[in-house]
Write a protein that holds these residues in place. Structure first.
Motif, short mmCIF file in Angstrom:
data_model
loop_
_atom_site.label_atom_id
_atom_site.label_comp_id
_atom_site.label_asym_id
_atom_site.label_seq_id
_atom_site.Cartn_x
_atom_site.Cartn_y
_atom_site.Cartn_z
N THR A 44 4.89 6.12 0.52
CA THR A 44 4.18 7.17 1.25
C THR A 44 5.09 8.35 1.52
O THR A 44 6.19 8.20 2.07
CB THR A 44 3.65 6.62 2.59
OG1 THR A 44 2.89 5.45 2.35
CG2 THR A 44 2.80 7.64 3.30
N ALA A 100 0.86 10.22 -1.37
CA ALA A 100 1.65 9.26 -2.15
C ALA A 100 2.94 9.90 -2.65
O ALA A 100 2.96 11.09 -3.01
CB ALA A 100 0.84 8.74 -3.33
N LEU A 137 -1.32 2.76 -0.43
CA LEU A 137 0.02 3.19 -0.02
C LEU A 137 0.69 2.12 0.84
O LEU A 137 0.03 1.40 1.57
CB LEU A 137 -0.06 4.50 0.75
CG LEU A 137 -0.75 5.68 0.06
CD1 LEU A 137 -0.65 6.91 0.95
CD2 LEU A 137 -0.13 5.95 -1.30
#
Length: 291
Positions: free
Chosen positions: A140, A146, A201
């Motif tokens: 993250t 992302a 994530l």
């Protein structure tokens, strides 16, 4: 590749200019952390001859990633795609993951790692437990998007379809000569998320991105669940080397000055890693006990 069919993959490229002078030391720091974190199952993809030679001298497992990509481009009708800048091959990073998964009968999953990632612990158990029925896990970025510098992806049809869509977007960007768009920009565009829903994530506490290194600290303190630290949000290999040295996370010995030559490396002699500082070693031991 480990006994579960998992492998960690990283790319190395010698950028034009003075930064190549720091390449071998940066490479060895990565190799040192591979040893410390007990990740012998890794493969380097060198995107030019200088990177390949440096990795070979350091006795790292390495193949010519640029030649692999060119062969793949020829086979897929992309031989005429213009690849003029040093970063153009880097914009096809997800293609290396896709090629590896498509052509390996043994690979069950892979972890992609940028070279500026410090791995504190082996990641396999965490990734396997966390991924569930998803195709992929991504680290993250600050702000919640992302970061494609670290990801774990299965070798399944749906995962390869998702990777293929990401690669297609990167290729279309290169065809438009849109050199400002990185693979991460395209990944976070929103289009891919709609077409590849089975990815999620992982939190900052597991793979830490950049922010802590911007503070004036002298020792980095990995958290109890932290697998890795990604030294992003800093431009330039020399800048990252200086910061890692400042926080006692740089383990390559004989770091040469800008423009200098490391005689040990040039002679082909392997260099031993520097020992961890006692404070960092104690922190890692404590974090292991917590887990």
């Amino acid at each position: 590749m480990n006994n579960r069919g998992e492998v960690l993959v990283a790319m190395v490229s010698a950028r034009p200019g003075s930064e190549v002078n720091f390449l071998d030391d940066f490479l060895q720091n990565f190799a040192c952390w591979m040893q410390i974190s007990h990740i012998p199952q890794y493969m380097m993809f060198a995107m030019d001859e200088a990177s390949y030679k440096a990795a070979k001298l350091l006795q790292m497992p390495v193949v010519r990633g640029d030649l692999l990509l060119r062969a793949w481009m020829h086979e897929t009708g992309l031989a005429n795609l213009r690849m003029e800048k040093w970063g153009d091959y880097l914009r096809l990073k997800p293609a290396i993951s896709l090629i590896l998964l498509q052509n390996s009968k043994r690979a069950r999953a892979l972890i992609w790692s940028d070279l500026d990632v410090v791995w504190f612990r082996e990641p396999w158990d965490y990734m396997a437990k966390t991924i569930g029925d998803m195709d992929a896990l991504f680290s993250t970025e600050v702000g919640g998007s992302a970061n494609t510098g670290v990801y774990y992806v299965k070798n399944t049809d749906s995962a390869k379809a998702g990777l293929g869509e990401w690669v297609r977007m990167c290729i279309e960007s290169l065809k438009l000569e849109d050199h400002g768009k990185h693979d991460q920009d395209l990944f976070n565009s929103g289009i891919l998320k709609r077409k590849w829903p089975k990815m999620k994530l992982i939190g900052h506490g597991v793979v830490q991105n950049g922010t802590p290194l911007r503070a004036q600290i002298t020792t980095y303190r990995p958290g109890p669940e932290e697998l890795a630290l990604h030294c992003n949000m800093m431009w330039g290999t020399n800048t990252k080397v200086d910061k890692l040295k400042q926080v006692s996370l740089f383990l390559a010995p004989g770091v040469r000055e800008k423009g200098g030559e490391n005689k040990d490396l040039a002679s082909g002699k392997p260099r031993e890693c520097l020992p961890l500082s006692k404070e960092v070693a104690d922190l890692l031991k404590a974090a292991k006990r917590v887990r």
